[in-house]
Design a protein around this motif. Structure first.
Motif, PDB file in Angstrom:
ATOM      1  N   GLU A  24       1.184  79.309  30.154  1.00 49.09           N
ATOM      2  CA  GLU A  24      -0.211  78.832  30.080  1.00 49.09           C
ATOM      3  C   GLU A  24      -0.216  77.297  30.197  1.00 49.09           C
ATOM      4  O   GLU A  24      -1.021  76.711  30.921  1.00 49.09           O
ATOM      5  N   MET A  25       0.733  76.672  29.484  1.00 44.06           N
ATOM      6  CA  MET A  25       0.860  75.220  29.565  1.00 44.06           C
ATOM      7  C   MET A  25       1.159  74.769  30.992  1.00 44.06           C
ATOM      8  O   MET A  25       0.563  73.813  31.495  1.00 44.06           O
ATOM      9  N   GLU A  26       2.072  75.481  31.663  1.00 46.38           N
ATOM     10  CA  GLU A  26       2.438  75.130  33.035  1.00 46.38           C
ATOM     11  C   GLU A  26       1.220  75.220  33.953  1.00 46.38           C
ATOM     12  O   GLU A  26       1.030  74.379  34.821  1.00 46.38           O
ATOM     13  N   SER A  27       0.379  76.240  33.738  1.00 45.21           N
ATOM     14  CA  SER A  27      -0.774  76.352  34.636  1.00 45.21           C
ATOM     15  C   SER A  27      -1.810  75.269  34.328  1.00 45.21           C
ATOM     16  O   SER A  27      -2.512  74.803  35.227  1.00 45.21           O
ATOM     17  N   LEU A  28      -1.872  74.820  33.051  1.00 42.74           N
ATOM     18  CA  LEU A  28      -2.757  73.687  32.753  1.00 42.74           C
ATOM     19  C   LEU A  28      -2.256  72.422  33.466  1.00 42.74           C
ATOM     20  O   LEU A  28      -3.048  71.620  33.954  1.00 42.74           O
ATOM     21  N   ASN A  29      -0.939  72.266  33.533  1.00 39.96           N
ATOM     22  CA  ASN A  29      -0.361  71.066  34.158  1.00 39.96           C
ATOM     23  C   ASN A  29      -0.361  71.136  35.679  1.00 39.96           C
ATOM     24  O   ASN A  29      -0.609  70.144  36.343  1.00 39.96           O
ATOM     25  N   PHE A  30      -0.032  72.316  36.224  1.00 42.70           N
ATOM     26  CA  PHE A  30       0.247  72.389  37.669  1.00 42.70           C
ATOM     27  C   PHE A  30      -0.556  73.459  38.405  1.00 42.70           C
ATOM     28  O   PHE A  30      -0.269  73.730  39.572  1.00 42.70           O
ATOM     29  N   GLY A  31      -1.515  74.096  37.746  1.00 46.55           N
ATOM     30  CA  GLY A  31      -2.296  75.145  38.406  1.00 46.55           C
ATOM     31  C   GLY A  31      -1.387  76.248  38.913  1.00 46.55           C
ATOM     32  O   GLY A  31      -0.415  76.631  38.250  1.00 46.55           O
ATOM     33  N   ILE A  32      -1.648  76.689  40.136  1.00 46.42           N
ATOM     34  CA  ILE A  32      -0.909  77.820  40.691  1.00 46.42           C
ATOM     35  C   ILE A  32       0.569  77.486  40.949  1.00 46.42           C
ATOM     36  O   ILE A  32       1.411  78.370  41.085  1.00 46.42           O
ATOM     37  N   ASP A  33       0.892  76.190  40.995  1.00 42.34           N
ATOM     38  CA  ASP A  33       2.286  75.789  41.232  1.00 42.34           C
ATOM     39  C   ASP A  33       3.133  75.797  39.962  1.00 42.34           C
ATOM     40  O   ASP A  33       4.338  75.553  40.018  1.00 42.34           O
ATOM     41  N   GLY A  34       2.504  76.066  38.810  1.00 43.40           N
ATOM     42  CA  GLY A  34       3.267  76.061  37.558  1.00 43.40           C
ATOM     43  C   GLY A  34       4.251  77.222  37.489  1.00 43.40           C
ATOM     44  O   GLY A  34       4.058  78.260  38.124  1.00 43.40           O
ATOM     45  N   PHE A  35       5.325  77.048  36.727  1.00 45.77           N
ATOM     46  CA  PHE A  35       6.291  78.140  36.544  1.00 45.77           C
ATOM     47  C   PHE A  35       5.645  79.278  35.776  1.00 45.77           C
ATOM     48  O   PHE A  35       4.856  79.051  34.851  1.00 45.77           O
ATOM     49  N   ASP A  36       5.994  80.513  36.141  1.00 43.12           N
ATOM     50  CA  ASP A  36       5.426  81.660  35.429  1.00 43.12           C
ATOM     51  C   ASP A  36       6.315  82.045  34.232  1.00 43.12           C
ATOM     52  O   ASP A  36       7.409  81.507  34.053  1.00 43.12           O
ATOM     53  N   ALA A  37       5.809  82.999  33.427  1.00 40.91           N
ATOM     54  CA  ALA A  37       6.488  83.343  32.170  1.00 40.91           C
ATOM     55  C   ALA A  37       7.898  83.877  32.402  1.00 40.91           C
ATOM     56  O   ALA A  37       8.822  83.575  31.650  1.00 40.91           O
ATOM     57  N   GLY A  38       8.068  84.664  33.463  1.00 41.11           N
ATOM     58  CA  GLY A  38       9.388  85.238  33.728  1.00 41.11           C
ATOM     59  C   GLY A  38      10.409  84.162  34.052  1.00 41.11           C
ATOM     60  O   GLY A  38      11.552  84.191  33.571  1.00 41.11           O
ATOM     61  N   PHE A  39       9.984  83.199  34.846  1.00 39.35           N
ATOM     62  CA  PHE A  39      10.898  82.133  35.235  1.00 39.35           C
ATOM     63  C   PHE A  39      11.227  81.258  34.015  1.00 39.35           C
ATOM     64  O   PHE A  39      12.374  80.857  33.802  1.00 39.35           O
ATOM     65  N   ILE A  40      10.198  80.983  33.199  1.00 36.40           N
ATOM     66  CA  ILE A  40      10.429  80.184  31.981  1.00 36.40           C
ATOM     67  C   ILE A  40      11.386  80.928  31.050  1.00 36.40           C
ATOM     68  O   ILE A  40      12.306  80.336  30.479  1.00 36.40           O
ATOM     69  N   PRO A  97      -1.197  69.241  28.044  1.00 37.66           N
ATOM     70  CA  PRO A  97      -1.824  67.933  28.285  1.00 37.66           C
ATOM     71  C   PRO A  97      -2.163  67.158  27.012  1.00 37.66           C
ATOM     72  O   PRO A  97      -1.942  65.948  26.952  1.00 37.66           O
ATOM     73  N   GLU A  98      -2.660  67.851  25.982  1.00 30.84           N
ATOM     74  CA  GLU A  98      -3.072  67.105  24.773  1.00 30.84           C
ATOM     75  C   GLU A  98      -1.888  66.542  23.984  1.00 30.84           C
ATOM     76  O   GLU A  98      -2.071  65.748  23.066  1.00 30.84           O
ATOM     77  N   PHE A  99      -0.660  66.946  24.368  1.00 31.16           N
ATOM     78  CA  PHE A  99       0.537  66.443  23.679  1.00 31.16           C
ATOM     79  C   PHE A  99       1.312  65.433  24.530  1.00 31.16           C
ATOM     80  O   PHE A  99       2.365  64.970  24.130  1.00 31.16           O
ATOM     81  N   GLN A 100       0.786  65.148  25.723  1.00 29.31           N
ATOM     82  CA  GLN A 100       1.472  64.190  26.597  1.00 29.31           C
ATOM     83  C   GLN A 100       1.167  62.750  26.180  1.00 29.31           C
ATOM     84  O   GLN A 100       0.183  62.472  25.516  1.00 29.31           O
ATOM     85  N   ARG A 101       2.025  61.842  26.609  1.00 27.51           N
ATOM     86  CA  ARG A 101       1.875  60.388  26.404  1.00 27.51           C
ATOM     87  C   ARG A 101       1.913  59.974  24.956  1.00 27.51           C
ATOM     88  O   ARG A 101       1.299  58.994  24.555  1.00 27.51           O
ATOM     89  N   LYS A 102       2.613  60.737  24.142  1.00 23.46           N
ATOM     90  CA  LYS A 102       2.802  60.362  22.739  1.00 23.46           C
ATOM     91  C   LYS A 102       4.283  60.198  22.435  1.00 23.46           C
ATOM     92  O   LYS A 102       4.691  60.151  21.288  1.00 23.46           O
ATOM     93  N   GLY A 103       5.094  60.204  23.497  1.00 23.70           N
ATOM     94  CA  GLY A 103       6.533  60.041  23.315  1.00 23.70           C
ATOM     95  C   GLY A 103       7.228  61.291  22.782  1.00 23.70           C
ATOM     96  O   GLY A 103       8.393  61.243  22.400  1.00 23.70           O
ATOM     97  N   LEU A 104       6.526  62.423  22.764  1.00 28.53           N
ATOM     98  CA  LEU A 104       7.113  63.643  22.178  1.00 28.53           C
ATOM     99  C   LEU A 104       8.289  64.175  22.982  1.00 28.53           C
ATOM    100  O   LEU A 104       9.145  64.881  22.455  1.00 28.53           O
TER     101      LEU A 104
END
Ligand SMILES: CC(C)(COP(=O)(O)OP(=O)(O)OC[C@H]1O[C@@H](n2cnc3c(N)ncnc32)[C@H](O)[C@@H]1OP(=O)(O)O)[C@@H](O)C(=O)NCCC(=O)NCCS
Length: 167
Positions: A24-40, A97-104
């Motif tokens: 779900e996170m990958e699709s928020l970041n990259f839409g259809i190009d995000g990695f799917d659950a099986g690949f993750i 996205p809401e966890f990006q740019r915080k150095g995490l």
């Protein structure tokens, strides 16, 4: 951030729940190009490598994972004379996205690198996104641990820079 916690992935964890949350996170970041659950899931189950997950209130909100360079379909040309057997390759790093740019990311990279050192790896290779300024940050972060950085290249994932660091 207060409620976030990095944990090394182990087989006792709920693989399918975590993989679906990360997809779900990958699709928020990259839409259809995000990695799917099986690949993750395949990244998380890499026994030769390691993976770290960032949890927020029990939910997976990010991960970073590396596998042995030998077991990946990465062009062998990168590794000629470069300690192929001692090299891990970073297959992905991604945060909601809401966890990006915080150095995490560095909170995840530290335990990942520690685990890779325990497994005998001496180098970590990676392709880092150059169009967001992230590759420059990676190079600054590792400082004199950077063995080399190739020129920025146009790839199917946008501009990327291949960087090799000492673990
Ligand atoms: C790349 C990523 C893993 C870095 O983790 P992070 O914890 O956000 O890293 P940092 O807070 O140290 O930020 C690093 C830099 O990445 C870039 N960056 C991070 N998130 C960004 C965003 N949403 N948009 C544009 N640039 C971004 C910025 O250059 C940032 O530096 P700055 O905050 O000083 O401008 C994370 O931002 C992410 O998941 N991004 C989307 C997925 C992605 O691109 N993954 C592939 C990485 S090769």
């Amino acid at each position: 951030m207060e409620n976030v916690e990095s944990r090394i992935f182990t087989t006792e964890m709920n693989l399918s729940k975590i993989s679906v949350e990360l997809a779900e996170m990958e699709s928020l970041n990259f839409g259809i190009d995000g990695f799917d659950a099986g690949f993750i899931a395949s990244h998380l189950m890499n026994v030769a490598g390691a993976a770290v997950i960032l949890f927020n209130e029990g939910k997976a909100v990010g991960y970073t994972a590396a596998n042995s360079a030998r077991s990946l379909y990465v062009s062998n040309v990168y590794y000629l004379g470069r300690d192929f057997n001692k090299t891990a390759y970073l297959v992905n790093s991604s945060l909601r996205p809401e966890f990006q740019r915080k150095g995490l990311i560095w909170q995840m990279m530290e335990p990942l690198e520690e685990e890779l050192r325990k497994k005998g790896y001496q180098f970590l290779d990676r392709d880092s996104k150059a169009d967001t300024g992230y590759a420059d940050k990676v190079i600054r972060h590792y400082g004199d641990r950077v063995v080399f950085a190739r020129l920025v290249e146009d790839t199917m994932w946008g501009k990327q820079q291949y960087i090799r660091v000492r673990l």
